[in-house]
Design an enzyme around this catalytic site. Structure first.
Site, PDB file in Angstrom:
ATOM      1  CE  LYS A  39      28.207  46.104 -47.023  1.00 52.05           C
ATOM      2  NZ  LYS A  39      29.365  45.450 -46.371  1.00 52.05           N
ATOM      3  CB  SER A  68      25.880  43.551 -53.703  1.00 51.96           C
ATOM      4  OG  SER A  68      26.851  44.301 -54.388  1.00 51.96           O
TER       5      SER A  68
END
Lengths: 323, 323
Positions: free
Chosen positions: A52, A306
Protein backbone atom coordinates in the site's frame (compact mmCIF):
# COMPACT_ATOMS: atom_id res chain seq x y z
CA UNK A 1 -14.17 12.39 -6.73
CA UNK A 2 -10.89 10.64 -7.29
CA UNK A 3 -11.91 8.30 -10.09
CA UNK A 4 -12.49 10.88 -12.81
CA UNK A 5 -9.63 9.76 -15.01
CA UNK A 6 -8.61 6.29 -16.09
CA UNK A 7 -5.41 4.76 -14.72
CA UNK A 8 -2.88 4.00 -17.46
CA UNK A 9 0.23 1.93 -18.11
CA UNK A 10 2.12 5.20 -18.51
CA UNK A 11 0.94 6.20 -15.06
CA UNK A 12 2.21 2.91 -13.67
CA UNK A 13 5.62 3.54 -15.24
CA UNK A 14 5.65 7.03 -13.74
CA UNK A 15 4.69 5.66 -10.32
CA UNK A 16 7.42 3.01 -10.57
CA UNK A 17 10.06 5.68 -11.20
CA UNK A 18 8.87 7.68 -8.19
CA UNK A 19 8.72 4.61 -5.95
CA UNK A 20 12.19 3.47 -7.02
CA UNK A 21 13.61 6.78 -5.86
CA UNK A 22 12.70 6.06 -2.26
CA UNK A 23 12.13 2.31 -1.93
CA UNK A 24 14.39 -0.52 -3.10
CA UNK A 25 12.62 -3.30 -4.98
CA UNK A 26 11.18 -5.90 -2.64
CA UNK A 27 12.67 -9.38 -3.11
CA UNK A 28 11.18 -11.86 -5.57
CA UNK A 29 11.75 -15.20 -3.85
CA UNK A 30 11.66 -18.55 -5.67
CA UNK A 31 9.47 -21.21 -4.07
CA UNK A 32 9.24 -24.82 -5.17
CA UNK A 33 5.77 -26.36 -5.12
CA UNK A 34 5.47 -29.92 -6.40
CA UNK A 35 8.70 -29.59 -8.32
CA UNK A 36 7.74 -26.34 -10.03
CA UNK A 37 9.16 -22.93 -9.19
CA UNK A 38 6.86 -19.99 -8.57
CA UNK A 39 8.11 -16.49 -7.78
CA UNK A 40 6.84 -14.79 -4.64
CA UNK A 41 6.87 -11.00 -4.49
CA UNK A 42 7.49 -10.18 -0.84
CA UNK A 43 5.57 -6.94 -0.45
CA UNK A 44 5.32 -7.79 3.24
CA UNK A 45 8.88 -6.45 3.45
CA UNK A 46 7.94 -2.88 2.55
CA UNK A 47 8.62 -0.42 5.41
CA UNK A 48 4.94 -0.48 6.39
CA UNK A 49 4.64 -4.21 5.77
CA UNK A 50 2.45 -3.97 2.68
CA UNK A 51 2.36 -2.84 -0.96
CA UNK A 52 0.00 0.00 0.00
CA UNK A 53 2.97 2.31 0.44
CA UNK A 54 3.30 2.40 -3.35
CA UNK A 55 -0.10 3.86 -4.17
CA UNK A 56 -0.01 6.22 -1.22
CA UNK A 57 3.32 7.63 -2.34
CA UNK A 58 2.17 8.07 -5.96
CA UNK A 59 -1.07 9.75 -4.80
CA UNK A 60 0.33 12.08 -2.15
CA UNK A 61 3.24 13.26 -4.28
CA UNK A 62 0.68 14.22 -6.96
CA UNK A 63 -1.14 16.63 -4.63
CA UNK A 64 -0.73 20.37 -5.15
CA UNK A 65 0.91 22.45 -2.41
CA UNK A 66 -2.55 23.78 -1.50
CA UNK A 67 -3.96 20.27 -1.23
CA UNK A 68 -1.00 19.13 0.83
CA UNK A 69 -1.56 22.00 3.25
CA UNK A 70 -5.16 20.92 3.88
CA UNK A 71 -4.20 17.33 4.65
CA UNK A 72 -5.50 13.94 3.59
CA UNK A 73 -8.07 11.45 4.86
CA UNK A 74 -7.74 7.72 4.30
CA UNK A 75 -10.06 4.79 4.94
CA UNK A 76 -8.49 1.44 5.77
CA UNK A 77 -8.38 -1.61 8.02
CA UNK A 78 -4.72 -0.91 8.40
CA UNK A 79 -2.36 -1.44 5.49
CA UNK A 80 -3.52 1.47 3.36
CA UNK A 81 -3.65 3.42 6.63
CA UNK A 82 0.03 2.80 7.24
CA UNK A 83 0.91 3.52 3.63
CA UNK A 84 -0.84 6.89 3.73
CA UNK A 85 0.58 7.70 7.16
CA UNK A 86 4.11 6.82 6.02
CA UNK A 87 3.90 8.92 2.86
CA UNK A 88 2.23 11.81 4.68
CA UNK A 89 4.89 11.90 7.38
CA UNK A 90 7.64 11.90 4.79
CA UNK A 91 5.97 14.76 2.90
CA UNK A 92 4.91 16.75 5.97
CA UNK A 93 1.20 16.30 5.29
CA UNK A 94 -1.39 15.91 8.06
CA UNK A 95 -3.18 12.55 7.75
CA UNK A 96 -6.36 11.25 9.36
CA UNK A 97 -7.26 7.61 8.85
CA UNK A 98 -10.72 6.16 9.32
CA UNK A 99 -10.18 2.68 10.75
CA UNK A 100 -12.55 0.02 12.09
CA UNK A 101 -12.70 -0.59 15.82
CA UNK A 102 -11.93 -4.27 15.13
CA UNK A 103 -8.75 -3.70 13.08
CA UNK A 104 -5.76 -5.78 14.23
CA UNK A 105 -4.11 -4.05 17.18
CA UNK A 106 -0.76 -4.02 15.39
CA UNK A 107 -2.23 -2.05 12.50
CA UNK A 108 -3.83 0.55 14.78
CA UNK A 109 -0.61 0.92 16.76
CA UNK A 110 1.59 1.19 13.68
CA UNK A 111 -0.65 3.79 12.06
CA UNK A 112 -0.54 5.95 15.18
CA UNK A 113 3.21 5.42 15.50
CA UNK A 114 3.59 6.88 12.01
CA UNK A 115 2.01 10.10 13.26
CA UNK A 116 -1.44 9.79 11.74
CA UNK A 117 -4.67 10.66 13.53
CA UNK A 118 -6.83 7.53 13.79
CA UNK A 119 -10.61 8.06 13.62
CA UNK A 120 -12.42 4.88 14.60
CA UNK A 121 -15.73 3.71 13.09
CA UNK A 122 -17.94 0.84 14.13
CA UNK A 123 -17.51 -1.76 11.36
CA UNK A 124 -19.14 -4.64 13.23
CA UNK A 125 -22.07 -2.32 13.97
CA UNK A 126 -22.45 -1.45 10.29
CA UNK A 127 -21.32 2.19 10.37
CA UNK A 128 -20.53 3.50 6.86
CA UNK A 129 -16.83 4.27 6.73
CA UNK A 130 -17.11 6.26 3.53
CA UNK A 131 -19.64 8.59 5.16
CA UNK A 132 -17.29 9.14 8.08
CA UNK A 133 -14.43 9.91 5.70
CA UNK A 134 -16.48 12.27 3.57
CA UNK A 135 -17.62 14.21 6.64
CA UNK A 136 -13.99 14.61 7.72
CA UNK A 137 -12.99 15.78 4.26
CA UNK A 138 -15.83 18.31 4.18
CA UNK A 139 -14.96 19.66 7.61
CA UNK A 140 -11.25 20.06 6.85
CA UNK A 141 -11.07 20.62 3.14
CA UNK A 142 -8.85 17.54 3.12
CA UNK A 143 -8.33 15.24 0.15
CA UNK A 144 -9.80 11.76 0.33
CA UNK A 145 -7.21 9.12 -0.47
CA UNK A 146 -9.33 6.13 -1.33
CA UNK A 147 -7.82 2.71 -0.70
CA UNK A 148 -8.49 1.47 -4.23
CA UNK A 149 -10.99 3.55 -6.25
CA UNK A 150 -8.41 6.07 -7.38
CA UNK A 151 -6.29 6.08 -10.56
CA UNK A 152 -3.13 7.16 -8.72
CA UNK A 153 -3.57 4.40 -6.15
CA UNK A 154 -4.08 1.81 -8.89
CA UNK A 155 -1.04 3.03 -10.82
CA UNK A 156 1.07 3.11 -7.67
CA UNK A 157 0.20 -0.47 -6.74
CA UNK A 158 0.98 -1.46 -10.31
CA UNK A 159 4.61 -0.49 -9.76
CA UNK A 160 4.96 -3.86 -8.01
CA UNK A 161 4.16 -5.47 -11.36
CA UNK A 162 6.94 -3.62 -13.16
CA UNK A 163 9.38 -4.74 -10.47
CA UNK A 164 8.21 -8.32 -10.86
CA UNK A 165 8.64 -8.10 -14.64
CA UNK A 166 12.18 -6.71 -14.36
CA UNK A 167 13.19 -9.26 -11.74
CA UNK A 168 11.79 -12.19 -13.70
CA UNK A 169 13.39 -10.99 -16.95
CA UNK A 170 16.71 -11.20 -15.18
CA UNK A 171 16.21 -14.42 -13.28
CA UNK A 172 13.53 -16.45 -15.03
CA UNK A 173 14.28 -15.61 -18.65
CA UNK A 174 11.18 -13.53 -19.28
CA UNK A 175 8.37 -11.57 -17.70
CA UNK A 176 5.50 -13.30 -15.90
CA UNK A 177 2.79 -15.02 -17.91
CA UNK A 178 0.62 -15.43 -14.81
CA UNK A 179 0.29 -13.08 -11.83
CA UNK A 180 -1.83 -14.21 -8.90
CA UNK A 181 -2.66 -11.52 -6.34
CA UNK A 182 -4.79 -11.07 -3.24
CA UNK A 183 -7.82 -8.91 -3.97
CA UNK A 184 -9.88 -6.61 -1.76
CA UNK A 185 -11.23 -3.67 -3.73
CA UNK A 186 -9.14 -4.45 -6.77
CA UNK A 187 -6.54 -1.68 -6.63
CA UNK A 188 -3.56 -4.02 -6.71
CA UNK A 189 -5.05 -6.39 -9.28
CA UNK A 190 -5.93 -3.51 -11.60
CA UNK A 191 -2.47 -2.02 -11.23
CA UNK A 192 -0.82 -5.36 -12.00
CA UNK A 193 -3.03 -5.73 -15.07
CA UNK A 194 -1.80 -2.38 -16.39
CA UNK A 195 1.81 -3.21 -15.50
CA UNK A 196 1.90 -6.69 -17.03
CA UNK A 197 -0.15 -6.58 -20.25
CA UNK A 198 1.09 -9.98 -21.42
CA UNK A 199 0.25 -11.88 -18.23
CA UNK A 200 -2.95 -13.47 -17.07
CA UNK A 201 -4.01 -11.68 -13.87
CA UNK A 202 -5.91 -13.74 -11.29
CA UNK A 203 -7.39 -11.95 -8.25
CA UNK A 204 -7.97 -14.09 -5.16
CA UNK A 205 -10.52 -13.36 -2.43
CA UNK A 206 -11.44 -14.97 0.88
CA UNK A 207 -14.61 -17.01 1.26
CA UNK A 208 -17.66 -14.79 1.73
CA UNK A 209 -15.83 -11.70 0.46
CA UNK A 210 -15.81 -12.75 -3.17
CA UNK A 211 -17.47 -9.71 -4.71
CA UNK A 212 -14.84 -9.35 -7.46
CA UNK A 213 -15.02 -13.03 -8.38
CA UNK A 214 -18.80 -12.82 -8.66
CA UNK A 215 -18.63 -9.48 -10.45
CA UNK A 216 -16.27 -10.90 -13.06
CA UNK A 217 -18.56 -13.90 -13.58
CA UNK A 218 -21.69 -11.77 -13.87
CA UNK A 219 -20.22 -8.86 -15.82
CA UNK A 220 -21.43 -6.25 -13.34
CA UNK A 221 -20.32 -5.00 -9.94
CA UNK A 222 -21.70 -7.14 -7.13
CA UNK A 223 -21.51 -6.44 -3.40
CA UNK A 224 -20.63 -8.85 -0.61
CA UNK A 225 -23.63 -10.11 1.29
CA UNK A 226 -24.74 -8.01 4.25
CA UNK A 227 -24.24 -11.09 6.44
CA UNK A 228 -20.80 -12.01 5.09
CA UNK A 229 -18.94 -14.26 7.52
CA UNK A 230 -16.05 -12.95 9.59
CA UNK A 231 -12.67 -13.49 7.94
CA UNK A 232 -9.09 -13.40 9.16
CA UNK A 233 -8.27 -11.64 5.89
CA UNK A 234 -9.08 -8.18 7.23
CA UNK A 235 -7.06 -6.58 4.43
CA UNK A 236 -9.43 -8.04 1.82
CA UNK A 237 -12.69 -7.13 3.59
CA UNK A 238 -14.11 -4.66 1.09
CA UNK A 239 -17.83 -4.53 0.36
CA UNK A 240 -17.51 -3.96 -3.40
CA UNK A 241 -15.10 -2.97 -6.12
CA UNK A 242 -15.67 0.30 -7.98
CA UNK A 243 -16.07 1.18 -11.66
CA UNK A 244 -12.53 2.57 -12.05
CA UNK A 245 -11.16 -0.78 -10.86
CA UNK A 246 -13.74 -2.98 -12.49
CA UNK A 247 -13.23 -1.55 -15.97
CA UNK A 248 -9.61 -2.68 -15.85
CA UNK A 249 -10.32 -6.02 -14.19
CA UNK A 250 -13.14 -6.89 -16.56
CA UNK A 251 -10.91 -6.28 -19.56
CA UNK A 252 -8.09 -8.44 -18.24
CA UNK A 253 -9.31 -11.04 -15.72
CA UNK A 254 -11.48 -13.87 -17.05
CA UNK A 255 -12.16 -15.02 -13.50
CA UNK A 256 -11.35 -14.63 -9.82
CA UNK A 257 -10.69 -17.34 -7.24
CA UNK A 258 -11.91 -17.89 -3.70
CA UNK A 259 -9.90 -19.49 -0.88
CA UNK A 260 -11.02 -20.98 2.42
CA UNK A 261 -9.64 -20.04 5.84
CA UNK A 262 -7.80 -23.38 6.06
CA UNK A 263 -6.18 -22.81 2.66
CA UNK A 264 -5.03 -19.38 3.80
CA UNK A 265 -3.51 -20.84 6.96
CA UNK A 266 -1.68 -23.50 4.94
CA UNK A 267 -0.18 -20.74 2.79
CA UNK A 268 0.89 -18.76 5.85
CA UNK A 269 2.61 -21.87 7.19
CA UNK A 270 4.43 -22.47 3.92
CA UNK A 271 5.61 -18.85 3.78
CA UNK A 272 6.85 -19.25 7.35
CA UNK A 273 8.77 -22.48 6.83
CA UNK A 274 9.99 -22.22 3.25
CA UNK A 275 10.44 -18.46 2.86
CA UNK A 276 10.93 -17.39 6.49
CA UNK A 277 8.36 -14.64 5.95
CA UNK A 278 5.60 -13.39 8.19
CA UNK A 279 2.58 -13.07 5.92
CA UNK A 280 -0.81 -11.92 7.18
CA UNK A 281 -3.93 -13.91 6.20
CA UNK A 282 -5.01 -11.53 3.44
CA UNK A 283 -1.45 -11.35 2.19
CA UNK A 284 -1.33 -15.13 1.79
CA UNK A 285 -4.56 -15.50 -0.23
CA UNK A 286 -2.88 -15.74 -3.63
CA UNK A 287 -0.33 -18.27 -2.44
CA UNK A 288 -3.22 -20.19 -0.89
CA UNK A 289 -4.93 -20.48 -4.28
CA UNK A 290 -1.75 -21.71 -5.96
CA UNK A 291 -0.97 -24.14 -3.15
CA UNK A 292 -4.49 -25.55 -3.29
CA UNK A 293 -4.07 -26.17 -7.02
CA UNK A 294 -6.86 -23.80 -7.99
CA UNK A 295 -5.12 -22.26 -10.98
CA UNK A 296 -3.08 -23.75 -13.81
CA UNK A 297 0.44 -22.45 -13.35
CA UNK A 298 2.15 -20.52 -16.10
CA UNK A 299 5.66 -21.06 -17.38
CA UNK A 300 6.62 -18.09 -15.22
CA UNK A 301 4.18 -17.59 -12.37
CA UNK A 302 4.37 -14.66 -9.95
CA UNK A 303 2.45 -14.66 -6.68
CA UNK A 304 2.10 -11.49 -4.63
CA UNK A 305 2.52 -11.81 -0.85
CA UNK A 306 0.85 -8.50 -0.24
CA UNK A 307 1.25 -7.85 3.48
CA UNK A 308 2.70 -9.05 6.77
CA UNK A 309 0.90 -7.14 9.51
CA UNK A 310 -0.60 -9.68 11.85
CA UNK A 311 -0.92 -9.90 15.61
CA UNK A 312 1.58 -12.21 17.29
CA UNK A 313 -1.03 -14.37 19.02
CA UNK A 314 -2.96 -14.93 15.80
CA UNK A 315 0.20 -15.80 13.87
CA UNK A 316 1.45 -18.10 16.61
CA UNK A 317 -1.83 -19.98 16.51
CA UNK A 318 -1.67 -20.39 12.75
CA UNK A 319 1.89 -21.70 12.53
CA UNK A 320 1.54 -23.98 15.53
CA UNK A 321 -1.64 -25.46 14.07
CA UNK A 322 -1.90 -28.05 11.33
CA UNK A 323 -5.39 -27.89 9.80
CA UNK B 1 43.57 -29.41 6.12
CA UNK B 2 41.50 -26.55 4.84
CA UNK B 3 43.04 -23.72 6.83
CA UNK B 4 46.46 -23.73 5.21
CA UNK B 5 46.11 -20.36 3.55
CA UNK B 6 44.90 -17.07 4.98
CA UNK B 7 41.56 -15.65 3.82
CA UNK B 8 41.92 -12.27 2.10
CA UNK B 9 39.90 -9.22 1.12
CA UNK B 10 40.61 -10.12 -2.51
CA UNK B 11 39.14 -13.52 -1.85
CA UNK B 12 36.02 -11.90 -0.42
CA UNK B 13 35.66 -9.76 -3.54
CA UNK B 14 36.05 -12.87 -5.70
CA UNK B 15 33.46 -14.72 -3.63
CA UNK B 16 31.07 -11.77 -3.91
CA UNK B 17 31.29 -11.83 -7.70
CA UNK B 18 30.58 -15.56 -7.79
CA UNK B 19 27.68 -15.25 -5.34
CA UNK B 20 26.17 -12.32 -7.25
CA UNK B 21 26.00 -14.50 -10.36
CA UNK B 22 23.51 -16.86 -8.75
CA UNK B 23 21.94 -15.04 -5.79
CA UNK B 24 20.41 -11.56 -5.71
CA UNK B 25 21.51 -9.40 -2.80
CA UNK B 26 19.41 -10.01 0.30
CA UNK B 27 17.49 -6.93 1.46
CA UNK B 28 18.99 -4.45 3.88
CA UNK B 29 15.98 -3.30 5.91
CA UNK B 30 15.92 -0.11 7.97
CA UNK B 31 14.73 -0.49 11.55
CA UNK B 32 14.10 2.33 13.98
CA UNK B 33 15.20 1.72 17.56
CA UNK B 34 14.76 4.62 20.00
CA UNK B 35 14.63 7.09 17.14
CA UNK B 36 17.79 5.83 15.47
CA UNK B 37 17.91 3.81 12.27
CA UNK B 38 19.92 0.63 12.08
CA UNK B 39 20.22 -1.48 8.95
CA UNK B 40 19.31 -5.15 9.13
CA UNK B 41 20.82 -7.55 6.62
CA UNK B 42 18.16 -10.21 6.09
CA UNK B 43 20.28 -13.27 5.39
CA UNK B 44 17.33 -15.31 6.62
CA UNK B 45 15.90 -14.73 3.13
CA UNK B 46 18.60 -16.71 1.33
CA UNK B 47 17.21 -19.80 -0.44
CA UNK B 48 18.39 -22.02 2.44
CA UNK B 49 17.37 -19.47 5.06
CA UNK B 50 20.89 -18.49 6.11
CA UNK B 51 24.11 -16.81 4.95
CA UNK B 52 25.87 -20.19 4.91
CA UNK B 53 24.98 -20.61 1.25
CA UNK B 54 27.64 -17.99 0.45
CA UNK B 55 30.65 -19.79 1.88
CA UNK B 56 29.44 -23.14 0.63
CA UNK B 57 29.16 -21.81 -2.91
CA UNK B 58 32.60 -20.19 -2.83
CA UNK B 59 34.15 -23.39 -1.41
CA UNK B 60 32.48 -25.94 -3.64
CA UNK B 61 33.05 -23.98 -6.85
CA UNK B 62 36.76 -23.89 -5.96
CA UNK B 63 37.05 -27.70 -5.93
CA UNK B 64 38.82 -29.44 -8.80
CA UNK B 65 36.84 -31.81 -11.03
CA UNK B 66 38.56 -34.74 -9.26
CA UNK B 67 37.59 -33.40 -5.84
CA UNK B 68 34.03 -32.80 -6.99
CA UNK B 69 33.78 -36.39 -8.19
CA UNK B 70 34.74 -37.71 -4.74
CA UNK B 71 32.11 -35.64 -2.95
CA UNK B 72 32.10 -33.42 0.13
CA UNK B 73 31.43 -33.87 3.83
CA UNK B 74 30.07 -31.08 6.01
CA UNK B 75 29.53 -30.74 9.74
CA UNK B 76 26.66 -28.57 10.93
CA UNK B 77 23.64 -28.17 13.17
CA UNK B 78 21.74 -27.24 10.07
CA UNK B 79 22.44 -23.98 8.32
CA UNK B 80 25.87 -24.83 6.95
CA UNK B 81 24.36 -28.24 6.18
CA UNK B 82 21.73 -26.68 3.96
CA UNK B 83 24.24 -24.34 2.37
CA UNK B 84 26.54 -27.21 1.42
CA UNK B 85 23.62 -29.36 0.29
CA UNK B 86 22.24 -26.54 -1.87
CA UNK B 87 25.57 -25.81 -3.52
CA UNK B 88 26.35 -29.50 -3.98
CA UNK B 89 23.02 -30.20 -5.65
CA UNK B 90 23.50 -27.29 -8.00
CA UNK B 91 26.99 -28.48 -8.92
CA UNK B 92 26.14 -32.18 -9.07
CA UNK B 93 28.39 -33.08 -6.14
CA UNK B 94 27.53 -35.81 -3.62
CA UNK B 95 27.24 -34.33 -0.11
CA UNK B 96 27.15 -36.01 3.29
CA UNK B 97 26.43 -33.84 6.31
CA UNK B 98 27.25 -34.78 9.89
CA UNK B 99 24.41 -33.36 11.99
CA UNK B 100 23.51 -33.66 15.67
CA UNK B 101 20.58 -35.82 16.69
CA UNK B 102 19.10 -32.79 18.48
CA UNK B 103 19.20 -30.41 15.51
CA UNK B 104 15.91 -28.60 14.83
CA UNK B 105 13.63 -30.90 12.85
CA UNK B 106 13.21 -28.29 10.14
CA UNK B 107 16.95 -28.21 9.52
CA UNK B 108 17.23 -31.98 9.27
CA UNK B 109 14.25 -32.12 6.93
CA UNK B 110 15.48 -29.28 4.72
CA UNK B 111 18.96 -30.77 4.42
CA UNK B 112 17.55 -34.11 3.32
CA UNK B 113 15.13 -32.37 0.96
CA UNK B 114 18.12 -30.77 -0.75
CA UNK B 115 19.41 -34.24 -1.56
CA UNK B 116 22.20 -34.55 0.98
CA UNK B 117 22.94 -37.67 2.99
CA UNK B 118 22.53 -36.88 6.70
CA UNK B 119 24.86 -38.73 9.10
CA UNK B 120 23.70 -38.23 12.68
CA UNK B 121 26.02 -37.95 15.69
CA UNK B 122 25.17 -37.84 19.37
CA UNK B 123 25.87 -34.24 20.41
CA UNK B 124 24.11 -34.41 23.77
CA UNK B 125 26.10 -37.58 24.49
CA UNK B 126 29.35 -35.83 23.69
CA UNK B 127 30.29 -37.63 20.46
CA UNK B 128 33.03 -35.74 18.55
CA UNK B 129 31.53 -34.53 15.30
CA UNK B 130 34.88 -33.74 13.76
CA UNK B 131 36.01 -37.32 14.29
CA UNK B 132 32.87 -38.60 12.57
CA UNK B 133 33.46 -36.26 9.65
CA UNK B 134 37.13 -37.17 9.30
CA UNK B 135 36.29 -40.86 9.25
CA UNK B 136 33.78 -40.26 6.45
CA UNK B 137 36.31 -38.24 4.48
CA UNK B 138 38.95 -40.94 4.88
CA UNK B 139 36.54 -43.68 3.78
CA UNK B 140 35.34 -41.80 0.71
CA UNK B 141 38.22 -39.59 -0.28
CA UNK B 142 35.75 -36.76 0.13
CA UNK B 143 36.68 -33.15 0.88
CA UNK B 144 35.81 -31.80 4.31
CA UNK B 145 33.89 -28.53 4.06
CA UNK B 146 34.35 -27.08 7.52
CA UNK B 147 31.62 -24.76 8.76
CA UNK B 148 34.04 -21.95 9.63
CA UNK B 149 37.72 -22.95 9.82
CA UNK B 150 38.28 -22.62 6.09
CA UNK B 151 39.53 -19.59 4.14
CA UNK B 152 37.00 -20.10 1.33
CA UNK B 153 34.15 -20.33 3.82
CA UNK B 154 35.31 -17.15 5.55
CA UNK B 155 35.67 -15.29 2.26
CA UNK B 156 32.29 -16.52 1.06
CA UNK B 157 30.51 -15.34 4.21
CA UNK B 158 32.31 -12.02 3.82
CA UNK B 159 30.43 -11.40 0.58
CA UNK B 160 27.50 -10.36 2.79
CA UNK B 161 29.66 -7.50 4.03
CA UNK B 162 30.34 -6.23 0.52
CA UNK B 163 26.61 -6.28 -0.18
CA UNK B 164 25.96 -4.35 3.02
CA UNK B 165 28.60 -1.78 2.07
CA UNK B 166 27.16 -1.27 -1.42
CA UNK B 167 23.59 -1.04 -0.13
CA UNK B 168 24.51 1.45 2.60
CA UNK B 169 26.58 3.57 0.21
CA UNK B 170 23.45 3.97 -1.87
CA UNK B 171 20.91 4.43 0.90
CA UNK B 172 22.72 5.68 3.99
CA UNK B 173 25.36 7.90 2.43
CA UNK B 174 28.35 5.72 3.22
CA UNK B 175 29.49 2.25 4.18
CA UNK B 176 28.92 0.84 7.68
CA UNK B 177 31.07 2.06 10.55
CA UNK B 178 29.74 -0.70 12.81
CA UNK B 179 28.75 -4.25 11.88
CA UNK B 180 27.20 -6.44 14.58
CA UNK B 181 26.93 -10.13 13.72
CA UNK B 182 25.95 -13.39 15.39
CA UNK B 183 29.01 -15.53 16.07
CA UNK B 184 29.46 -19.28 16.32
CA UNK B 185 32.89 -20.35 15.14
CA UNK B 186 33.69 -16.96 13.71
CA UNK B 187 33.43 -17.60 9.97
CA UNK B 188 30.91 -14.83 9.34
CA UNK B 189 32.55 -12.31 11.67
CA UNK B 190 35.97 -12.91 10.11
CA UNK B 191 34.54 -12.57 6.61
CA UNK B 192 32.79 -9.31 7.53
CA UNK B 193 36.04 -8.00 9.01
CA UNK B 194 37.82 -8.63 5.70
CA UNK B 195 34.91 -7.14 3.72
CA UNK B 196 34.49 -3.97 5.78
CA UNK B 197 37.98 -2.79 6.79
CA UNK B 198 36.71 0.58 7.99
CA UNK B 199 33.99 -0.74 10.29
CA UNK B 200 34.12 -1.95 13.85
CA UNK B 201 33.09 -5.62 13.85
CA UNK B 202 31.31 -6.90 16.95
CA UNK B 203 30.62 -10.65 17.23
CA UNK B 204 27.72 -11.66 19.48
CA UNK B 205 27.37 -15.03 21.21
CA UNK B 206 24.72 -16.65 23.40
CA UNK B 207 25.21 -17.04 27.13
CA UNK B 208 27.41 -20.01 27.96
CA UNK B 209 28.74 -20.27 24.39
CA UNK B 210 30.94 -17.20 24.61
CA UNK B 211 34.25 -18.73 23.61
CA UNK B 212 35.05 -16.00 21.07
CA UNK B 213 34.23 -13.22 23.53
CA UNK B 214 36.49 -14.79 26.13
CA UNK B 215 39.17 -15.57 23.56
CA UNK B 216 39.25 -11.94 22.43
CA UNK B 217 39.53 -10.76 26.04
CA UNK B 218 42.29 -13.23 26.89
CA UNK B 219 44.21 -13.07 23.63
CA UNK B 220 44.15 -16.83 23.10
CA UNK B 221 41.62 -19.37 21.89
CA UNK B 222 39.34 -20.53 24.69
CA UNK B 223 36.80 -23.37 24.55
CA UNK B 224 33.25 -23.37 25.89
CA UNK B 225 32.87 -25.19 29.18
CA UNK B 226 32.16 -28.90 28.99
CA UNK B 227 28.98 -28.26 30.97
CA UNK B 228 27.78 -25.32 28.84
CA UNK B 229 24.05 -24.76 29.30
CA UNK B 230 21.59 -25.67 26.57
CA UNK B 231 20.80 -22.77 24.23
CA UNK B 232 18.08 -22.10 21.71
CA UNK B 233 20.81 -20.62 19.51
CA UNK B 234 21.76 -23.97 17.98
CA UNK B 235 23.46 -22.20 15.06
CA UNK B 236 25.97 -20.62 17.43
CA UNK B 237 26.76 -23.74 19.44
CA UNK B 238 30.41 -24.21 18.52
CA UNK B 239 32.95 -25.42 21.07
CA UNK B 240 35.78 -23.12 19.98
CA UNK B 241 36.97 -20.88 17.19
CA UNK B 242 40.04 -21.88 15.19
CA UNK B 243 43.34 -20.13 14.42
CA UNK B 244 42.37 -19.20 10.84
CA UNK B 245 39.34 -17.35 12.22
CA UNK B 246 40.92 -16.05 15.37
CA UNK B 247 43.85 -14.39 13.60
CA UNK B 248 41.37 -12.19 11.70
CA UNK B 249 39.09 -11.58 14.66
CA UNK B 250 41.92 -10.70 17.02
CA UNK B 251 43.22 -8.10 14.59
CA UNK B 252 39.83 -6.46 14.13
CA UNK B 253 37.50 -7.06 17.07
CA UNK B 254 38.39 -5.40 20.38
CA UNK B 255 35.64 -7.36 22.11
CA UNK B 256 32.68 -9.68 21.71
CA UNK B 257 29.26 -9.49 23.37
CA UNK B 258 27.05 -12.04 25.08
CA UNK B 259 23.25 -12.08 25.05
CA UNK B 260 20.76 -13.86 27.29
CA UNK B 261 17.93 -16.10 26.10
CA UNK B 262 15.37 -13.41 27.01
CA UNK B 263 17.26 -10.80 24.99
CA UNK B 264 17.31 -13.15 22.01
CA UNK B 265 13.56 -13.69 22.27
CA UNK B 266 12.94 -9.94 22.42
CA UNK B 267 14.93 -9.53 19.22
CA UNK B 268 12.98 -12.32 17.51
CA UNK B 269 9.75 -10.57 18.49
CA UNK B 270 10.95 -7.24 17.13
CA UNK B 271 12.01 -8.83 13.84
CA UNK B 272 8.55 -10.42 13.66
CA UNK B 273 6.54 -7.28 14.33
CA UNK B 274 8.64 -4.53 12.80
CA UNK B 275 10.31 -6.35 9.90
CA UNK B 276 7.86 -9.22 9.32
CA UNK B 277 10.79 -11.63 9.29
CA UNK B 278 11.12 -15.10 10.78
CA UNK B 279 14.52 -15.09 12.49
CA UNK B 280 15.85 -18.09 14.39
CA UNK B 281 17.34 -17.59 17.87
CA UNK B 282 20.97 -17.64 16.73
CA UNK B 283 20.10 -15.38 13.82
CA UNK B 284 18.70 -12.77 16.20
CA UNK B 285 21.70 -12.61 18.56
CA UNK B 286 23.24 -9.47 17.04
CA UNK B 287 19.93 -7.62 17.02
CA UNK B 288 19.46 -8.73 20.61
CA UNK B 289 22.71 -7.05 21.63
CA UNK B 290 21.76 -3.80 19.89
CA UNK B 291 18.25 -3.86 21.29
CA UNK B 292 19.57 -4.43 24.81
CA UNK B 293 21.83 -1.39 24.42
CA UNK B 294 25.02 -3.41 24.77
CA UNK B 295 26.98 -1.60 22.08
CA UNK B 296 27.35 2.07 21.21
CA UNK B 297 25.73 2.51 17.82
CA UNK B 298 27.70 3.92 14.92
CA UNK B 299 26.58 6.63 12.53
CA UNK B 300 25.78 3.78 10.13
CA UNK B 301 25.17 0.53 11.96
CA UNK B 302 24.56 -2.77 10.20
CA UNK B 303 23.15 -5.79 12.02
CA UNK B 304 23.19 -9.23 10.43
CA UNK B 305 20.07 -11.37 10.83
CA UNK B 306 21.93 -14.50 9.91
CA UNK B 307 19.26 -17.20 9.68
CA UNK B 308 15.57 -18.04 9.83
CA UNK B 309 15.32 -21.80 10.25
CA UNK B 310 13.28 -22.45 13.34
CA UNK B 311 10.59 -24.97 14.20
CA UNK B 312 7.05 -23.60 14.14
CA UNK B 313 6.22 -24.56 17.71
CA UNK B 314 9.34 -22.92 19.09
CA UNK B 315 8.74 -19.74 17.09
CA UNK B 316 5.08 -19.62 18.06
CA UNK B 317 6.03 -19.85 21.71
CA UNK B 318 8.54 -17.01 21.37
CA UNK B 319 6.28 -14.53 19.60
CA UNK B 320 3.26 -15.30 21.77
CA UNK B 321 5.37 -14.80 24.90
CA UNK B 322 6.41 -11.52 26.46
CA UNK B 323 9.40 -12.10 28.75
Amino acid sequence: MTDTREPTAQGVAHAARKVAEILPATPLLPLEIDGRTIWCKAESLQPVGAFKIRGAWHRLTALTPEERARGVVGVSSGNHAQGVAWAARRLGIAAAIVMPTDAPAVKLANTRALGAEVVLYDRPGGEDRDAVAQRLCAERGATLVHAYADPWIIEGQGSAGLEIAAQMEERAGGGPDLVVAPCGGGGLAAGLALACPEARIVPVEPEGWDDVTRSLALGRIERVAADAPPTACDALQTPATRPVNFRVLQARCPFGLVVTPAQVRAAQRLAFSALRLVVEPGGAAALAAVLAGKVELGARTAVVLSGGNTDADAFAQVIAGSD
